[in-house]
Design a protein around this motif. Structure first.
Motif, PDB file in Angstrom:
ATOM      1  N   THR A  43       0.837  -1.196   0.000  1.00 51.20           N
ATOM      2  CA  THR A  43       0.000   0.000   0.000  1.00 51.20           C
ATOM      3  C   THR A  43       0.876   1.252   0.000  1.00 51.20           C
ATOM      4  O   THR A  43       0.602   2.226  -0.705  1.00 51.20           O
ATOM      5  N   THR A  44       1.947   1.200   0.781  1.00 49.56           N
ATOM      6  CA  THR A  44       2.895   2.315   0.834  1.00 49.56           C
ATOM      7  C   THR A  44       3.458   2.606  -0.557  1.00 49.56           C
ATOM      8  O   THR A  44       3.537   3.764  -0.986  1.00 49.56           O
TER       9      THR A  44
ATOM     10  N   ARG B 141       2.060   0.052  18.501  1.00 52.21           N
ATOM     11  CA  ARG B 141       1.742   0.995  17.427  1.00 52.21           C
ATOM     12  C   ARG B 141       0.283   1.419  17.500  1.00 52.21           C
ATOM     13  O   ARG B 141      -0.547   0.793  18.167  1.00 52.21           O
ATOM     14  N   SER B 147      -0.873  -1.772   8.665  1.00 51.81           N
ATOM     15  CA  SER B 147      -1.395  -2.236   7.375  1.00 51.81           C
ATOM     16  C   SER B 147      -2.733  -2.952   7.558  1.00 51.81           C
ATOM     17  O   SER B 147      -3.120  -3.297   8.675  1.00 51.81           O
TER      18      SER B 147
END
Ligand SMILES: Nc1ncnc2c1ncn2[C@@H]1O[C@H](COP(=O)(O)OP(=O)(O)OP(=O)(O)O)[C@@H](O)[C@H]1O
Ligand SMILES: Nc1ncnc2c1ncn2[C@@H]1O[C@H](COP(=O)(O)OP(=O)(O)OP(=O)(O)O)[C@@H](O)[C@H]1O
Ligand SMILES: [Mg+2]
Ligand SMILES: [Mg+2]
Lengths: 279, 282
Positions: A43-44, B141, B147
């Motif tokens: 996705t990055t 996180r 993701s």
């Protein structure tokens, strides 16, 4: 055309690079899959296509435009982008308005718009959803609508993040065939996916990301048959190939294939050969 | 005697703004310790049915509800949702909808805090789950900046936190890479076999679930078309051949051509290994 030249990117200065020296090129009218384990940076990577993210170092060019120098609005007219989570994309009061929003925004002529939308509605068989709220759909229906709403804008490049998740096999087939047709018309399509079967069925080129790097880039069949590579990238091979390899263990002349019909026929001939030998 | 974990009796539901019923007189029972696959085309009512198991329907979704759902003998109409949450661990189709805390760790601890579990127990339980699901790297996180697959794992961990007797998972492998998906399915299988958890999962990709599941329920347009053990379902005319997973599909095609069933075997192979063994024995 999409071009990455020695691209580096990290979200947080204290951590490792998510993209660590990425270089590749995608030509016009190519159909490319990007695969890799969860959190690897797929996705990055694609968020760099339209400037949603900018490289810390290196160059990203889209149609020879340097994305760092172009406003996102400019990129939006070239690239259609479907996010991994459809909720980030949907907002209109009903599905019909959702589909009309993009083309209206890009000031696409009404007759062209209506024809494109009608074609999508027919292809994806979503006529019955047009008057419904996009927030009151099933998961798969919502995903499909969010993809359709990107396909309405006739951009030259399409980037779809996990387009097939939550879709049944019919919806996947409609989508795969539709994208193939777009390729023939000269559109470039990049798909991020965990769906190895979909990739095998429809997408000729696959890029594998692993540890911030490109671990492989080539013909899908070759890439997805390379078990060492898949192992190292934390992926698994498609079921049909698993089957072929196992069949080779009992008959070393068995020819592998990724085509279901071919595997079927190969099994038949293996069995008939076996029968002759035992007579 | 095995207890009945879930009893769904004549359940119908129509969403407030909908023209038609999303569920139509669905009836079936799940015994404690069974592993059920729920299949059906997109829009057939899988998520709607699952939401009846933790009381979201009818308690939170407006609409017309009929019939009864019982969890270990108690009707969802009578029990309150926190009580149900303790018995039924639930993972939504869209993991992001489930997120509400500042760190992944807090996200997993959240259900435990809600039930007033002592602090030290919370910590050890979170440790356990983080290790179980390989989440060390994302533990501290923000769940909003991880993701898609990592969010899905977070939602699964949170559903396991209270160690519920029943696990309900909606398309839980959708965002997972094939290897993580296998890992999660293997884990569910262990919870099912070793710890007697009752598990019901909705899935589009049935292929890699077949060696775990006891039964399959197939929904079509809100109706339960077939319910039974995998062998019976795959041989049933009510189950669309196009929906058959790859291995059974291939086998049944071979069977049609050269007759394999009833010869030396009366069961349909479900996995690669089973198919290869069947062909090898011929
Ligand atoms: N907004 C963000 N801030 C900080 N870190 C992030 C952010 N988004 C993603 N990351 C991290 O960057 C890495 C790559 O994430 P990315 O979303 O690109 O993975 P992905 O390959 O798309 O994974 P998935 O298949 O699970 O969707 C992961 O470790 C993730 O936790
Ligand atoms: N909040 C809602 N309001 C009105 N109708 C809804 C709502 N949610 C779902 N529906 C409709 O109810 C039917 C069943 O939806 P459901 O989400 O249960 O399907 P599903 O089998 O889970 O599909 P998918 O595989 O796409 O997730 C569909 O026709 C859907 O459009
Ligand atoms: Mg992603
Ligand atoms: Mg659903």
């Amino acid at each position: 055309m999409i071009e990455f030249e020695n691209v580096f990117f990290k979200y947080d200065p204290k951590t490792d690079y998510v993209l660590n020296d990425i270089t590749f090129k995608i030509d016009k009218a190519e159909f490319v899959a990007i695969v890799g384990k969860n959190g690897v940076g797929k996705t990055t990577l694609i968020k760099h296509f339209n400037g949603l993210l900018k490289p810390n170092d290196g160059i990203v060019r889209i149609d020879s435009l340097d994305i760092v120098k172009e406003p996102i609005s400019k990129m939006a007219s070239i690239i259609g982008f479907s996010f991994q989570n459809p909720n980030h994309q949907l907002f209109a009061q009903n599905v019909k308005k959702e589909l009309e929003f993009g083309p209206k925004n890009l000031k696409i002529e009404e007759s062209v718009r209506d024809a494109t939308i009608q074609n999508l509605v027919d292809t994806f068989q979503i006529n019955h959803l047009l008057e419904r709220s996009p927030f009151e759909l099933s998961g798969g229906e919502r995903r499909l609508v969010s993809i359709a709403s990107v396909l309405t804008m006739n951009q030259q490049i399409l980037v779809l993040d996990e387009p097939t998740y939550g879709q049944d096999y019919r919806q996947k087939k409609h989508l795969g065939l539709f994208l193939k047709k777009l390729i023939e018309e000269g559109i470039t399509v990049v798909v991020v996916s965990h769906d190895m079967d979909f990739i095998l069925d429809f997408i000729p080129r696959t890029i594998v990301l692993s540890n911030g790097k490109i671990a492989a880039d080539g013909e899908t069949v070759k890439v997805l048959s390379d078990q060492t590579l898949l192992q190292n990238a934390d992926l698994v091979s498609p079921l049909l190939l698993d089957l072929c390899y196992s069949l080779q263990q009992i008959d070393d002349t068995f020819t592998t294939s990724i085509n279901e019909q071919e595997v079927f026929e190969n099994i038949l001939s293996m069995l008939s050969k076996k029968q002759k030998m035992s007579r | 005697m095995v207890e009945t974990a879930i009893k769904i009796d004549n359940v119908s539901f129509k969403y407030r703004n909908a023209d038609s019923f999303a569920l139509k007189r669905v009836t079936f029972e799940v015994a404690e310790g069974e592993f059920i696959l729920l299949a059906g085309f997109s829009g057939s009512g899988k998520s709607t049915l699952l939401k009846c198991l933790n009381g979201l329907i009818p308690h939170f979704h407006a609409g017309r509800f009929g019939g009864t759902v019982e969890i270990f003998g108690e009707s969802t109409l009578e029990s309150d949702t926190p009580q149900l949450a303790k018995q039924v661990g639930f993972v939504f189709q869209n993991p992001e909808n489930q997120i509400s805390n500042l760190t992944v760790e807090r996200e997993i601890a959240f259900p435990l805090e809600n039930f007033g579990v002592p602090k030290n127990e919370i910590i050890s339980r979170v440790d356990e789950l983080v290790a179980l699901l390989n989440m060390e790297e994302i533990r501290y996180r923000s769940p909003y900046s991880i993701s898609g697959g990592e969010q899905q794992l977070t939602a699964i961990a949170a559903a396991l936190a209270l160690d519920p007797k029943i696990l309900v998972l909606d398309e839980v492998t959708a965002h997972l890479s094939p290897r993580s998906a296998v890992h999660i399915l293997t884990l569910l299988n262990e919870l099912n076999k070793k710890h007697k958890k009752t598990i019901i999962i909705a899935e589009h990709r049935l292929d890699r679930c077949l060696n775990f599941a006891d039964k399959l329920a197939f929904l079509e347009k809100g109706q339960l078309k077939v319910f039974g053990d995998l062998q019976a379902v795959f041989q049933s005319k009510e189950f669309p051949t196009n929906m058959l997973p790859k291995i059974p599909s291939l086998f049944l095609k071979l069977d049609k051509k050269i007759g394999l069933l009833g010869d030396k075997t009366s069961t349909i192979p479900l996995t690669v290994d089973e198919l290869v063994a069947t062909l090898n024995n011929r």
